[in-house]
Design a protein around this motif. Structure first.
Motif, short mmCIF file in Angstrom:
data_model
loop_
_atom_site.label_atom_id
_atom_site.label_comp_id
_atom_site.label_asym_id
_atom_site.label_seq_id
_atom_site.Cartn_x
_atom_site.Cartn_y
_atom_site.Cartn_z
N VAL A 2 12.57 6.30 5.07
CA VAL A 2 11.82 7.51 4.75
C VAL A 2 10.79 7.15 3.68
CG1 VAL A 2 11.95 9.86 3.82
CG2 VAL A 2 13.80 8.98 5.28
N TRP A 3 9.56 7.65 3.88
CA TRP A 3 8.50 7.48 2.89
C TRP A 3 7.81 8.81 2.67
CZ3 TRP A 3 3.20 8.32 3.16
CH2 TRP A 3 2.46 7.86 2.06
N THR A 4 7.52 9.12 1.39
CA THR A 4 6.80 10.33 1.02
C THR A 4 5.73 9.96 0.01
OG1 THR A 4 8.81 11.63 1.32
CG2 THR A 4 7.04 12.67 0.08
N SER A 5 4.49 10.45 0.22
CA SER A 5 3.41 10.15 -0.72
C SER A 5 3.73 10.73 -2.09
CB SER A 5 2.07 10.66 -0.21
OG SER A 5 2.00 12.06 -0.26
N ASN A 6 3.19 10.10 -3.12
CA ASN A 6 3.48 10.52 -4.49
C ASN A 6 3.09 11.96 -4.79
OD1 ASN A 6 4.61 8.07 -5.32
ND2 ASN A 6 2.61 7.22 -5.81
N ASP A 7 1.95 12.40 -4.25
CA ASP A 7 1.46 13.73 -4.58
C ASP A 7 1.43 14.69 -3.39
OD1 ASP A 7 -0.61 12.70 -3.12
OD2 ASP A 7 -2.10 12.80 -4.74
N GLY A 20 0.82 -1.21 0.00
CA GLY A 20 0.00 0.00 0.00
C GLY A 20 0.85 1.25 0.00
N TYR A 21 1.87 1.26 0.84
CA TYR A 21 2.74 2.42 0.90
C TYR A 21 3.57 2.54 -0.38
CZ TYR A 21 1.66 3.47 5.75
OH TYR A 21 1.02 3.84 6.89
N GLU A 22 4.06 1.42 -0.88
CA GLU A 22 4.89 1.46 -2.08
C GLU A 22 4.08 1.94 -3.30
OE1 GLU A 22 8.64 -0.92 -3.73
OE2 GLU A 22 6.92 -2.20 -3.27
N ASP A 23 2.79 1.54 -3.37
CA ASP A 23 1.94 1.96 -4.49
C ASP A 23 1.58 3.43 -4.42
OD1 ASP A 23 1.97 -0.65 -5.39
OD2 ASP A 23 -0.03 -1.14 -4.65
N ASN A 24 1.64 4.03 -3.23
CA ASN A 24 1.19 5.41 -3.04
C ASN A 24 2.30 6.39 -2.69
OD1 ASN A 24 -1.88 5.33 -3.22
ND2 ASN A 24 -1.40 3.56 -1.96
N GLY A 25 3.53 5.96 -2.76
CA GLY A 25 4.62 6.86 -2.41
C GLY A 25 5.97 6.29 -2.77
#
Length: 183
Positions: free
Chosen positions: A119-124, A102-107
């Motif tokens: 570190v994770w950042t949403s795509n938009d 879910g996180y990888e698909d959205n960020g």
């Protein structure tokens, strides 16, 4: 909670209830003897502390082996980015990391194995709202050869900075996990 679908190890849906900030997952346990089948239900309740909960799983490993340690999230109403640094016991090494779907698909993820920082950042730049219990990542650790059998080694997070789409820091709780050394 808008949706939750707990399943058993075979993918069969489990019953559940939602009560003012808690999720109770009902896991059936079936025992069969000759001509009698007995089913009991085990309920696991996760209290909602009113903030995001990062849960690190409890695992078992033998000295010198590799072990997968899951990191899940509960009660997240929306995160645009986070940075977390894992606290790994002395002698353990981070072998690899697998990102949650879910996180990888959205960020976008970045991971520094030397510091243990993810570190994770949403795509938009907008908030991503994960399903309750969604896997953020699974860390594969190498257990030292001299790890003592019977010892529980804590796995934690030393620093975490989650923020929403407006840059506001999110309140959070971290539930540490353990790696229990077995023979």
């Amino acid at each position: 909670i808008t949706e939750i679908v707990p399943v058993d190890e075979n993918g069969k849906p489990l019953g559940y209830t939602v009560h003012e900030g808690t999720v109770s997952i009902i896991a059936p346990e079936t025992t069969t003897t000759e001509s009698t089948t007995t089913t009991t239900e085990t309920t696991t309740t996760f209290p909602n502390p009113g903030n995001v909960v990062y849960n690190i799983g409890d695992t078992e490993a033998t000295p010198g082996s590799k072990v997968d340690v899951p990191v899940d999230v509960w009660f997240d109403n929306g995160t645009a980015s986070f940075s977390m640094t894992f606290d790994i016991p002395e002698g353990f090494t981070i072998d690899s990391i697998t990102y949650g779907d879910g996180y990888e698909d959205n960020g976008t993820f970045t991971f520094d194995p030397e510091s243990g920082t993810l570190v994770w950042t949403s795509n938009d730049g907008s908030n991503y709202v994960p399903t309750p219990g969604e896997n953020i990542a699974t860390i594969t650790l190498t257990v030292p050869e001299d790890a003592e059998i019977g010892t529980e080694y804590p796995i934690g997070i030393t620093e975490i900075i989650p923020v929403d789409e407006n840059g506001n820091p999110l309140e959070y709780t971290v539930n540490e996990g353990t790696v229990s050394i077995i023979a």
